[in-house]
Design an enzyme around this catalytic site. Sequence first.
Site, mmCIF file in Angstrom:
data_model
loop_
_atom_site.group_PDB
_atom_site.id
_atom_site.type_symbol
_atom_site.label_atom_id
_atom_site.label_comp_id
_atom_site.label_asym_id
_atom_site.label_seq_id
_atom_site.Cartn_x
_atom_site.Cartn_y
_atom_site.Cartn_z
ATOM 1 N N THR A 1 30.148 34.978 32.608
ATOM 2 C CA THR A 1 29.070 35.252 31.276
ATOM 3 C C THR A 1 29.865 35.963 30.141
ATOM 4 O O THR A 1 30.396 37.014 30.538
ATOM 5 C CB THR A 1 27.867 36.106 31.682
ATOM 6 N N LYS B 1 24.910 44.283 29.928
ATOM 7 C CA LYS B 1 26.187 43.579 29.576
ATOM 8 C C LYS B 1 25.788 42.399 28.813
ATOM 9 O O LYS B 1 26.283 42.181 27.581
ATOM 10 C CB LYS B 1 27.052 43.178 30.759
ATOM 11 N N LYS C 1 22.416 31.204 27.506
ATOM 12 C CA LYS C 1 22.290 32.270 28.541
ATOM 13 C C LYS C 1 22.049 33.652 27.949
ATOM 14 O O LYS C 1 21.174 34.176 28.365
ATOM 15 C CB LYS C 1 23.817 32.449 29.226
HETATM 16 P P1 NAD Z 1 32.766 40.222 40.407
HETATM 17 O O1 NAD Z 1 33.412 41.390 39.654
HETATM 18 O O2 NAD Z 1 32.596 40.539 41.396
HETATM 19 O O3 NAD Z 1 34.166 39.217 40.543
HETATM 20 C C1 NAD Z 1 34.821 38.752 39.617
HETATM 21 C C2 NAD Z 1 36.378 38.475 40.140
HETATM 22 O O4 NAD Z 1 37.253 38.232 39.313
HETATM 23 C C3 NAD Z 1 36.923 39.863 40.895
HETATM 24 O O5 NAD Z 1 36.865 39.628 42.205
HETATM 25 C C4 NAD Z 1 38.034 40.184 40.120
HETATM 26 O O6 NAD Z 1 39.302 40.716 40.844
HETATM 27 C C5 NAD Z 1 38.468 38.649 39.540
HETATM 28 N N1 NAD Z 1 39.563 38.762 38.470
HETATM 29 C C6 NAD Z 1 39.518 39.647 37.360
HETATM 30 N N2 NAD Z 1 40.587 39.498 36.441
HETATM 31 C C7 NAD Z 1 41.261 38.342 37.265
HETATM 32 C C8 NAD Z 1 42.303 37.473 36.894
HETATM 33 N N3 NAD Z 1 43.079 37.878 35.784
HETATM 34 N N4 NAD Z 1 42.954 36.739 37.646
HETATM 35 C C9 NAD Z 1 42.376 36.392 38.802
HETATM 36 N N5 NAD Z 1 41.035 37.057 39.333
HETATM 37 C C10 NAD Z 1 40.621 38.101 38.381
HETATM 38 O O7 NAD Z 1 31.811 39.773 39.170
HETATM 39 P P2 NAD Z 1 30.619 38.605 39.698
HETATM 40 O O8 NAD Z 1 29.543 39.222 39.955
HETATM 41 O O9 NAD Z 1 31.348 37.570 40.448
HETATM 42 O O10 NAD Z 1 30.331 38.055 38.049
HETATM 43 C C11 NAD Z 1 31.500 36.897 37.605
HETATM 44 C C12 NAD Z 1 30.695 36.574 36.231
HETATM 45 O O11 NAD Z 1 29.387 35.980 36.466
HETATM 46 C C13 NAD Z 1 30.611 37.639 35.389
HETATM 47 O O12 NAD Z 1 30.784 37.304 33.963
HETATM 48 C C14 NAD Z 1 29.073 38.033 35.262
HETATM 49 O O13 NAD Z 1 28.673 38.566 34.128
HETATM 50 C C15 NAD Z 1 28.480 36.676 35.660
HETATM 51 N N6 NAD Z 1 27.282 36.518 36.511
HETATM 52 C C16 NAD Z 1 27.120 37.558 37.581
HETATM 53 C C17 NAD Z 1 25.849 37.621 38.115
HETATM 54 C C18 NAD Z 1 25.592 38.246 39.416
HETATM 55 O O14 NAD Z 1 24.475 38.361 39.668
HETATM 56 N N7 NAD Z 1 26.468 38.984 39.799
HETATM 57 C C19 NAD Z 1 24.657 36.691 37.614
HETATM 58 C C20 NAD Z 1 24.838 35.607 36.728
HETATM 59 C C21 NAD Z 1 26.376 35.778 36.099
#
Ligand code: NAD
Length: 292
Positions: free
Chosen positions: A93, A243, A168
């Site tokens: 997102t 966010k 979204k």
């Molecule tokens: P998270 O922080 O658990 O996962 C993100 C991952 O990206 C981490 O493991 C981090 O180490 C990795 N990362 C960051 N920079 C990187 C790079 N340069 N190279 C490789 N890996 C890298 O976050 P999440 O909860 O999985 O969310 C991911 C996305 O999905 C976000 O944009 C969030 O807003 C969206 N989202 C989350 C949810 C939820 O319920 N968690 C729901 C809908 C959407």
Amino acid sequence: MTRIAFIGLGNMGGPMAANLVKAGHAVIGYDLSHDMLKAAEATGVKAANVLTEALVEAEVVVTMLPKGQHVLTVWTDILRSVPKGMLLIDSSTIDVDSARKAHVMAGEVGCLSLDAPVSGGTGGASAGTLTFMAGGSPESFAAAKPLLEVMGRKIVHCGDAGAGQAAKICNNMILGISMIGVCEAFVLGEKLGLSHQALFDVASTSSGQCWSINTYCPVPGPVPTSPANNDYKPGFSAALMLKDLRLSQEAALSSGASTPLGAEAAQLFGLFEKLGNGSRDFSAIIEMFREA
Ligand code: NAD
């Protein structure tokens, strides 16, 4: 079987990649976090030590990263080393402007691209029941759809570049505002001596009905599965709601839209987070209104 590079194996990306493996695809994953990489390996994802290693044999790349700046940096690196015609799907997102920039970058080197953010949370990611909101060309959407169908239940092509992110944040702005409205009404009801169940029975079947009451009621009792019954364990955290509301406000500013209630919701969730509630479910904001 498709060879997929999956970049970003966090709370969402980990289970999404695992579902691709379960469906018979060859997934090679990369994450900056060693722990996340190890956890993904246990689900059948092959671990890459560096980003480029994940890309060597890939036919499709999926990214699931925290913010726009991460996506732009990672896509810049990816686009340096993949062949023309490669499909890149970003399910993070992020802000609409960064999403559009990412599409332009991909187009410049002849790659297909799709912004495809999700709703449904970590539960939906594990169960493979996410909703995908996609933006990009019909060709990119058609190429991505079979993979999105593995990870999600509902796949909507919302329009051109950035349209998935637009859908979204508009949806989540409605959600943030509606949850605040529902919380205010329940607190007013309490002050007026109305039981939670009575207000729920009326509002959930009348013109006040909405997802924030009917499915996610912010008080314990009426909807047994809502986080209110589980000490407001998320669910959908207040930090993620904040966010998304901030993204909606950036988009409102850059597009010239008037969103006064969205702005107020962002302020209120900002305050709620400052009070130490970022990791609680967003419906716990009802407590802030009670205390006020
Ligand atoms: P998270 O922080 O658990 O996962 C993100 C991952 O990206 C981490 O493991 C981090 O180490 C990795 N990362 C960051 N920079 C990187 C790079 N340069 N190279 C490789 N890996 C890298 O976050 P999440 O909860 O999985 O969310 C991911 C996305 O999905 C976000 O944009 C969030 O807003 C969206 N989202 C989350 C949810 C939820 O319920 N968690 C729901 C809908 C959407």
